[in-house]
Design an enzyme around this catalytic site. Structure first.
Site, PDB file in Angstrom:
ATOM      1  N   VAL A  61     152.464 -12.560  24.634  1.00  0.00           N
ATOM      2  CA  VAL A  61     152.655 -13.408  23.457  1.00  0.00           C
ATOM      3  C   VAL A  61     153.389 -12.639  22.366  1.00  0.00           C
ATOM      4  O   VAL A  61     154.295 -13.169  21.711  1.00  0.00           O
ATOM      5  CB  VAL A  61     151.309 -13.940  22.941  1.00  0.00           C
ATOM      6  N   ASP A  62     153.028 -11.393  22.164  1.00  0.00           N
ATOM      7  CA  ASP A  62     153.754 -10.563  21.198  1.00  0.00           C
ATOM      8  C   ASP A  62     155.212 -10.414  21.602  1.00  0.00           C
ATOM      9  O   ASP A  62     156.108 -10.429  20.748  1.00  0.00           O
ATOM     10  CB  ASP A  62     153.104  -9.179  21.111  1.00  0.00           C
ATOM     11  N   VAL A  63     155.463 -10.230  22.883  1.00  0.00           N
ATOM     12  CA  VAL A  63     156.848 -10.078  23.353  1.00  0.00           C
ATOM     13  C   VAL A  63     157.640 -11.360  23.111  1.00  0.00           C
ATOM     14  O   VAL A  63     158.776 -11.329  22.621  1.00  0.00           O
ATOM     15  CB  VAL A  63     156.872  -9.688  24.843  1.00  0.00           C
TER      16      VAL A  63
END
Length: 374
Positions: free
Chosen positions: A161-163
């Site tokens: 999700v961060d990526v």
């Protein structure tokens, strides 16, 4: 050769993953990125080890190459003035902190730098909730479709999700920079983890919206395509992806079971999905005749999408064998290279991730106009 974003200045007030990955991408493309960190401790990820790299945690080093670092205490008026001077000088500001109390919010920065592209990264938009990748994987639906059928929900093995959010932030920043080029106006780019995840659910979200039925966990299987999963061979599983009937017929021929392509149960993709259990049983019976590595050779030679399940080290070696040059050298621990290749533009040569506050004196001198940044 000049990198595509050469001449742009980025003030990086972000920490952990999404923001630093976005700003590292901008640095790879030639932007001058100044990373602002807390004195003493710096970015949280500096201490997120093991494993450790040459000078810090491997986690930190994988997200912060080619940046300058300055340590600033926003509670200190002089440091706060330095931070505002940096934001005033910047083309882009990226932040995932609560900066309004320090006069570094978008409105305050835009008042002195109206052309700034100001990127805010949050967990849940305006909702004042803490946002970590693992939490958003849980509440955003990704864990509900990850794992074996009937098993517990699982997170993906990387902070996906961060990526995704970092990629969205980078896209938004580049779009806003182009808009500024044509209008002269800056912009406020706002991304949040939950929205980036929902956008990344693609066909799974579309399936729910079309039917009202939430998809469930299916292990390595695809909800709409078969065979598109791992299949057992003599020694280990192999990933097989057949996207159309021609590929399926070729698969059947290569594994020595051509009659399967003419079986009415497997005549087309909807039939194969409906009869998946029987299909998998028949294919695994044929695949039991050889190892996964041997089947990979035979299937790829026939132009089919198939491969053994590799670990990360093997995956890097595989990319190298394919001529993709997956690694770069920074003078410290090797890193995964910028993933995009260009015909004419090129990323700038990478420099090592900075030590905490390594460039403080240089940045202050540059802001005063006494020196240029190299």
């Amino acid at each position: 050769m000049t990198a595509p974003l050469s001449g742009l200045v980025v003030a990086d007030f972000s920490r952990v993953l999404a923001g630093p990955l976005a700003t590292m991408t901008l640095a790879d493309l030639g932007a001058t990125v100044v990373k602002v960190e807390r004195p003493g401790t710096g970015d949280d990820t500096r201490s997120w080890g093991p494993p450790w790299g040459a000078a810090s945690s491997a986690y930190f080093e994988g997200l912060n190459r080619s940046k300058y670092s300055i340590a600033l205490d926003f509670a200190d008026p002089a440091d706060r003035a330095t931070a505002l001077a940096l934001a005033t000088r910047a083309d882009v500001v990226v932040q995932n902190l609560r900066l309004a109390a320090f006069g570094l919010d978008r409105a305050s920065v835009a008042a002195v730098n109206p052309g700034v592209v100001y990127c805010s990264i949050t967990g849940f938009g305006d909702a004042d909730l803490p946002g970590y990748d693992f939490l958003v994987q849980a509440v955003g639906g990704l864990m509900s479709i990850t794992g074996e059928a009937g098993g517990d929900p699982l997170k993906v093995g990387v902070a996906l999700v961060d990526v995704l959010t970092a990629k969205d932030a980078t896209i938004g920043i580049l779009a806003a920079l182009n808009h500024r080029r044509t209008t002269g106006r800056g912009d406020h780019v706002q991304v949040d983890l939950l929205s980036s995840l929902l956008g990344g659910l693609v066909n799974q979200a579309s399936g729910y919206l079309a039917t009202g039925i939430a998809p469930s966990r299916m292990g390595n299987r695809h909800p709409s395509i078969a065979p598109y999963e791992t299949l057992r061979c003599a020694d280990a599983p192999i990933a097989v992806a057949c996207g159309n009937d021609r590929q399926f017929a070729r698969l059947c021929a290569v594994v020595g079971a051509p009659s399967l392509a003419g079986d009415p149960r497997f005549a087309d993709n909807p039939s194969r999905v409906a009869n998946r259990e029987a299909l998998v049983e028949a294919l695994e019976k044929a695949l039991a005749a050889a190892t996964a590595a041997e089947w990979e050779k035979r299937l790829t030679a026939a132009g089919l999408a198939a491969g053994v399940v590799r670990d990360i080290g093997q995956a890097i070696d595989h990319a190298r064998d394919l001529g993709l040059d997956p690694l770069i050298e920074t003078g410290q621990t090797p890193q995964i290279r910028h993933p995009i290749r260009y015909a004419h533009a090129h990323p700038k040569p990478a420099t090592p991730p900075p030590a905490l506050g390594e460039h403080g004196a240089l940045i202050r001198s540059w802001l005063s106009g006494a020196t240029d940044l190299p």
